[in-house]
Design an enzyme around this catalytic site. Structure first.
Site, short mmCIF file in Angstrom:
data_model
loop_
_atom_site.label_atom_id
_atom_site.label_comp_id
_atom_site.label_asym_id
_atom_site.label_seq_id
_atom_site.Cartn_x
_atom_site.Cartn_y
_atom_site.Cartn_z
N HIS A 1 0.86 -1.19 0.00
CA HIS A 1 0.00 0.00 0.00
C HIS A 1 0.90 1.23 0.00
CE1 HIS A 1 -3.12 2.89 0.89
NE2 HIS A 1 -4.04 1.95 0.88
N ASP B 1 -7.54 -4.95 1.42
CA ASP B 1 -8.20 -5.71 0.35
C ASP B 1 -7.92 -7.20 0.51
OD1 ASP B 1 -9.11 -3.36 -0.91
OD2 ASP B 1 -7.22 -3.14 -1.98
#
Length: 408
Positions: free
Chosen positions: A299, A347
């Site tokens: 990320h 996610d």
């Protein structure tokens, strides 16, 4: 995907960027570029598109043009907000840690009250009610994909309520609360009732308290993440004076894309591939060396790891889930960190929770959509209070205008 075409050696990356090898390695250490193992496992290669994108940024220089270009991809801030702050230890909602709220037992409704700055008002005091007659068949059609069902029904629900742009803040918050619960009901094709995490969890795994706790935590951790793509889309639509229902549909549309909420489906596919593989580490390494992304890992805003994912993973490890899928998840996580130095993001954990419990991929995206709606509505309410249109400018890079002589 061709490794020769899409991955280039260090010498070629230096040529495109006009820099020395030492500067190239400095770019990698600063997170400006990402390197991967070459064919001989000793050399390093780089994604051509990443190198070319960085070269374009260098050509823009350091003035306003560069700042404007970078602002659209996690660069310079483009507007002010009092809603959420992203720090290395996770998002903060109006000064409160999202991870801390999960550990304190907060629900999505508690989080929404905070994000919407409700004060003493409880917009969830009144029940959500039944579906209007004209939407009942659509709202209960379990054959439709969850996001498609929500996007089909929500515009029709807008016909039942006054235009939110003309309402006071208290009325808007009450309408937002109804929308939050209606959206959750639409995502599981059920009448909205009770806390959102209970509605979702009881649909997929009735009477499983541990699973319900995971859903509660995931909803809170997904509730907002500053100006993510879907929140920005909803906010832009809100700036035009559109109805709350229209802004929610804008957020749902953006979330559906494979580079945003749809990444949960790609995570699930990766886990299914890993289940079929005889060598998980080799599978992950092969994909990484070929220039493929590892969905659900890494990320840009959390280079040391996504704290939201860490919290969900710690909770999942305490649950009595079947041994085989949990062992596979641990193997995939270990392989991604070993091969690519990537840690799971939120996610991945949404997909992992569904995978561990033997659910299909769809509930992962539904959890994301149900939770993130609270943040969209917070941004919409804030933008409506500002009363300003969001209208950025573009830098034209096409053909120059034709002259009168050329037109003749």
């Amino acid at each position: 995907m061709s490794i020769d075409r899409d991955l280039i050696p260090a010498s070629e990356a230096c040529r495109v960027l006009g820099i020395s090898p030492a500067t190239l390695y400095a770019y990698v250490s600063r997170g400006l570029l990402e390197s991967r193992p070459g064919r001989d496992h000793r050399s390093r290669v780089y994604r051509r598109q990443d190198v070319e994108r960085l070269a374009q940024r260098k050509r823009l220089g350091r003035g306003p043009a560069r700042g404007a270009a970078q602002s659209l991809d996690r660069g310079l801030p483009v507007l002010e907000t009092r809603i959420s702050l992203i720090r290395p230890d996770g998002p903060y909602y109006r000064g409160r840690s999202a991870v801390g709220m999960v550990r304190a037992g907060a629900t999505l409704e508690d989080t929404a009250r905070l994000l919407w700055d409700c004060g003493t008002q409880d917009p969830f005091a009144d029940p959500a009610g039944d579906w209007p007659a004209r939407v009942v068949s659509l709202a209960n059609d379990a054959e439709l994909p969850p996001l498609a069902r929500a996007m089909a029904v929500i515009p029709l629900l807008a016909l039942q309520v006054p235009h939110s742009f003309q309402a006071d803040q208290g009325t808007r918050r009450a309408l937002a609360a109804t929308l939050l619960r209606q959206n959750a009901g639409l995502l599981v094709a059920r009448r909205p009732s009770g806390p959102v995490h209970r509605l979702l969890a009881d649909t997929w795994r009735p009477d499983d308290e541990g699973f319900a706790e995971l859903v509660r935590a995931a909803l809170v951790l997904c509730a907002d993440h500053e100006l993510n793509v879907s929140a920005f889309a909803a906010r832009v639509v809100a700036s035009t004076g559109a109805h709350l229902h229209a802004t929610v549909c804008a957020g749902l549309s953006a979330l559906a894309g494979p580079r945003h909420g749809g990444a949960t489906t790609r995570v699930y596919k990766l886990l299914e591939d890993a289940r079929q593989s005889r060598d998980v580490r080799r599978l992950i390494a092969s994909r990484w060396r070929q220039g493929e992304d590892l969905p659900g890992f890494g990320h840009a805003l959390y280079p040391e790891g996504d704290p939201r994912a860490s919290e969900l993973l710690a909770m999942l490890r305490t649950q009595p889930v079947p041994e085989q899928p949990m062992a596979l998840l641990e193997e995939v996580i270990a392989a991604a960190e070993s091969v690519a130095e990537r840690r799971p993001n939120v996610d991945f954990m949404l997909g992992a929770i569904c995978f561990a419990y033997g659910l299909p991929a769809a509930p992962a995206l539904s959890i994301f959509a149900a939770g993130r709606l609270a943040g969209w509505l917070a941004h919409v309410l804030e933008q409506q209070a500002l009363g300003r249109l969001i209208r950025p400018r573009a830098s034209y890079t096409g053909l120059p205008p034709e002259t009168d002589a050329e037109q003749e």
